[in-house]
Design a protein around this motif. Structure first.
Motif, PDB file in Angstrom:
ATOM      1  N   VAL A  54      13.551   6.086 -12.186  1.00  0.00           N
ATOM      2  CA  VAL A  54      12.216   5.646 -11.900  1.00  0.00           C
ATOM      3  C   VAL A  54      11.259   6.407 -12.519  1.00  0.00           C
ATOM      4  N   ALA A  55      10.628   6.152 -13.436  1.00  0.00           N
ATOM      5  CA  ALA A  55       9.600   7.007 -14.064  1.00  0.00           C
ATOM      6  C   ALA A  55       7.948   6.582 -13.561  1.00  0.00           C
ATOM      7  N   ALA A  56       7.980   5.454 -12.757  1.00  0.00           N
ATOM      8  CA  ALA A  56       6.678   5.329 -12.311  1.00  0.00           C
ATOM      9  C   ALA A  56       6.679   4.313 -11.301  1.00  0.00           C
ATOM     10  N   LEU A  57       5.905   4.563 -10.178  1.00  0.00           N
ATOM     11  CA  LEU A  57       5.803   3.732  -9.141  1.00  0.00           C
ATOM     12  C   LEU A  57       4.248   3.120  -8.918  1.00  0.00           C
ATOM     13  N   VAL A  58       4.162   1.651  -9.281  1.00  0.00           N
ATOM     14  CA  VAL A  58       2.894   1.128  -9.902  1.00  0.00           C
ATOM     15  C   VAL A  58       2.649   0.101  -8.834  1.00  0.00           C
ATOM     16  N   PRO A  90       0.949  -1.374   0.032  1.00  0.00           N
ATOM     17  CA  PRO A  90      -0.005   0.011   0.234  1.00  0.00           C
ATOM     18  C   PRO A  90       1.079   1.364  -0.075  1.00  0.00           C
ATOM     19  N   VAL A  91       0.643   2.122  -0.944  1.00  0.00           N
ATOM     20  CA  VAL A  91       1.432   3.665  -1.078  1.00  0.00           C
ATOM     21  C   VAL A  91       0.372   4.433  -1.219  1.00  0.00           C
ATOM     22  N   LYS A  92       0.590   5.537  -0.819  1.00  0.00           N
ATOM     23  CA  LYS A  92      -0.021   6.983  -0.811  1.00  0.00           C
ATOM     24  C   LYS A  92       0.488   7.727  -2.127  1.00  0.00           C
ATOM     25  N   HIS A  93      -0.034   7.783  -3.137  1.00  0.00           N
ATOM     26  CA  HIS A  93       0.662   8.380  -4.301  1.00  0.00           C
ATOM     27  C   HIS A  93       0.425  10.026  -4.105  1.00  0.00           C
ATOM     28  N   LYS A 114       8.141   6.548   3.903  1.00  0.00           N
ATOM     29  CA  LYS A 114       9.107   7.218   3.067  1.00  0.00           C
ATOM     30  C   LYS A 114       8.651   7.154   1.719  1.00  0.00           C
ATOM     31  N   ASP A 115       9.058   7.856   0.577  1.00  0.00           N
ATOM     32  CA  ASP A 115       8.783   7.848  -0.885  1.00  0.00           C
ATOM     33  C   ASP A 115       9.660   6.649  -1.376  1.00  0.00           C
ATOM     34  N   ILE A 116       8.779   5.608  -1.798  1.00  0.00           N
ATOM     35  CA  ILE A 116       9.695   4.337  -2.373  1.00  0.00           C
ATOM     36  C   ILE A 116      10.237   4.672  -3.421  1.00  0.00           C
ATOM     37  N   VAL A 160       4.407   7.291  -0.850  1.00  0.00           N
ATOM     38  CA  VAL A 160       5.000   6.940   0.453  1.00  0.00           C
ATOM     39  C   VAL A 160       4.330   5.877   0.865  1.00  0.00           C
ATOM     40  N   LEU A 161       5.164   4.958   1.264  1.00  0.00           N
ATOM     41  CA  LEU A 161       4.588   3.409   2.196  1.00  0.00           C
ATOM     42  C   LEU A 161       3.847   3.856   3.235  1.00  0.00           C
ATOM     43  N   ILE A 162       2.498   3.152   3.138  1.00  0.00           N
ATOM     44  CA  ILE A 162       1.478   3.303   4.326  1.00  0.00           C
ATOM     45  C   ILE A 162       1.810   2.313   5.342  1.00  0.00           C
ATOM     46  N   LYS A 163       1.864   0.923   4.822  1.00  0.00           N
ATOM     47  CA  LYS A 163       2.307  -0.209   5.714  1.00  0.00           C
ATOM     48  C   LYS A 163       2.638  -1.372   4.894  1.00  0.00           C
TER      49      LYS A 163
END
Length: 499
Positions: A223-227, A178-181, A204-206, A188-191
């Motif tokens: 790193v062009a996309a966090l998916v 789970p990440v809050k974009h 932290k920003d993954i 950032v990582l939620i948990k």
């Protein structure tokens, strides 16, 4: 001599009667213990029962929770996370792109070359490796240095054939947690889930963590996309079939995403996209409803897990947990009888029985259940009677049938929310009188549990037809997306850079 013979004969009769009495007592005791085992199985089977009426209650609860999660932050067990993905691939993308996928059990690296047509998608040099267990509770630096070094080795194998010196390689980082974009390339990582426990990384920003590790190695990779993995699967589905609006992953963990209208995302009013829609990452593993058929074994598994009172739905349908539910049932049976003998203590070890073993036992079609016998031997249990091996198969069936049927209810809940279930759905921003024409709907599915466990897949698809009905289900197509999350994430980079 006659009297002696009579005495001997009498003694022999008495001894024979004593032996017979002992044997009778043992048989009675054995039957009593077997009845106890059968009663435990019956109780478990009743507790796991998921008839159509109950499934429809789960469907309704899922749709309501989705709506609540879109209405306000924290308004639902479902996080309903915005992904900032709204321009999905359409087949016109060109170029070479890379993907790194960190999942629950494996990580993958691959290269994709696109030729501007749907028919030209060349997936190259796929590498798939198990995640070393020590990384799951290490540090941020150790984890991302490992991933960066793995990418470096992958790039070195290319030589000069794929990219010129100094040219930046565009990378999609598929991250199954789970990440809050804040945008498509940052979040950032939620948990943690799926057994990972690196607490310092929460918040932290993954993408920054990975980019930093790549920079330290002097790699020309951006790193062009966090998916999320589900979003990657949806992306690949759309690339091949524009009717794809839902994607679900059934692997070590489980999650789903879908394409939502922006005017239905009430918690972000004024959200504008060129397409009028956005992909929402549900994080459905945390879904909960009183209608879910929960047993004492599920309660104990949750209480003893690293995340109690969390991810309740996932713990009933995902690959990480199914084997341990089976183990817990067997452990209770062995504690209340001696069907496995003194070696049954092996079942006291959490997660000693993996879901791939459950799958192999469940789908053993040999007359003597030889595969079941082999797996039990590997656990230190030899000469297990055939009737006990059949009992094992039955327990596997009960657990997997429940998982498959609940998975189907989850999918049907999404279809209900977006009005693709034949009933109009739970909507926002539409007039009450607006009628919904039934449209072709594609659900992309990937993950090892779905791809490799035939009985899970069949139970899920059978239940989906049962819930939707024959008339509606003919418009709903479930498509397997092998490596979809990784390939699809690379496609999203191409789409975002060229839009």
């Amino acid at each position: 001599m006659g009297k002696v013979a009579v005495a001997f004969a009498s003694a022999a009769v008495v001894a024979a009667c004593s032996v017979a009495a002992v044997m009778v007592r043992r048989r009675v005791k054995s039957r009593r213990k077997w009845r106890t085992v059968v009663e435990i199985l019956k109780e478990f089977e009743e507790g796991c029962d998921a008839p159509l009426g109950r499934l429809r209650q789960v469907v309704d609860a899922m749709a309501v929770e989705m709506h609540a999660g879109l209405a306000s932050e924290g308004g639902s067990k479902l996080k309903m996370l915005l992904t900032y993905v709204h321009d999905l691939p359409n087949g016109t993308e060109k170029g070479t792109y890379y993907a790194l996928h960190l999942g629950g059990t494996y990580f993958r690296i691959l290269r994709v070359h696109l030729g501007g047509e749907r028919s030209y998608l060349d997936v190259q040099d796929v590498e798939r490796h198990p995640i070393p267990s020590h990384l799951m509770n290490s540090t941020s630096e150790v984890l991302f240095n490992f991933l960066a070094s793995s990418l470096e080795r992958f790039i070195q194998k290319e030589g000069n054939e794929s990219n010129s010196q100094g040219v930046i390689r565009e990378l999609a980082f598929t991250f199954s947690f789970p990440v809050k974009h804040t945008c498509i390339s940052s979040g950032v990582l939620i948990k943690w889930t799926k057994g990972f426990e690196i607490s310092e990384m929460v918040g932290k920003d993954i993408a920054e963590c990975l980019q930093g590790a790549l920079n330290r190695r002097g790699l020309d990779i951006h790193v062009a996309a966090l998916v999320n993995d589900t979003v990657g699967a949806l992306s690949l589905g759309c690339y091949h079939d524009p009717d794809t609006v839902v994607a679900v992953v059934f692997g070590t963990g489980s999650n789903a995403c879908y394409l939502e209208r922006t005017d239905a995302i009430i918690k972000c009013q004024g959200l504008l996209t060129t397409s009028g829609s956005m992909v929402v990452n549900m994080e459905w593993g945390n879904f909960w409803s009183s209608h879910l058929p929960r047993t004492a074994y599920d309660i104990d598994l949750d209480a003893e897990s690293s995340n109690p009172n969390d991810m309740g739905f996932e713990k009933m349908i995902a690959g990480l947990y199914l084997g341990d539910i089976v183990r817990r049932v067997i452990l209770r049976m062995s504690q209340e009888s001696d069907i496995f003998g003194p070696s049954s203590s092996v079942f006291s070890q959490p997660y000693v029985l993996r879901t791939n073993s459950v799958s192999a036992m469940h789908e053993d079609d040999t007359p003597e259940l030889q595969e079941v016998a082999r797996i039990l031997r590997d656990l230190g249990l030899s000469d297990v009677p055939l009737k006990v091996r059949k009992l094992m198969v039955k327990i596997c069936d009960v657990v997997t049938r429940r998982a498959g049927r609940l998975a189907a209810a989850g999918i049907a809940g999404i279809l209900k929310k977006i009005g693709r279930d034949g009933g109009g759905g739970i909507t926002s921003g539409r007039s009450r009188g607006e009628m919904q024409m039934q449209r072709r709907t594609v659900v992309g599915v990937e993950g090892g549990l779905y791809m490799n466990y035939t009985m899970f897949r069949e139970y899920m698809e059978e239940a989906l037809v049962e819930i939707l009905g024959e008339e509606v289900s003919q418009y709903v197509v479930v498509k397997a997306m092998e490596d979809g999350s990784s390939i699809g994430s690379a496609l999203l980079v191409a789409s975002s850079l060229q839009s």
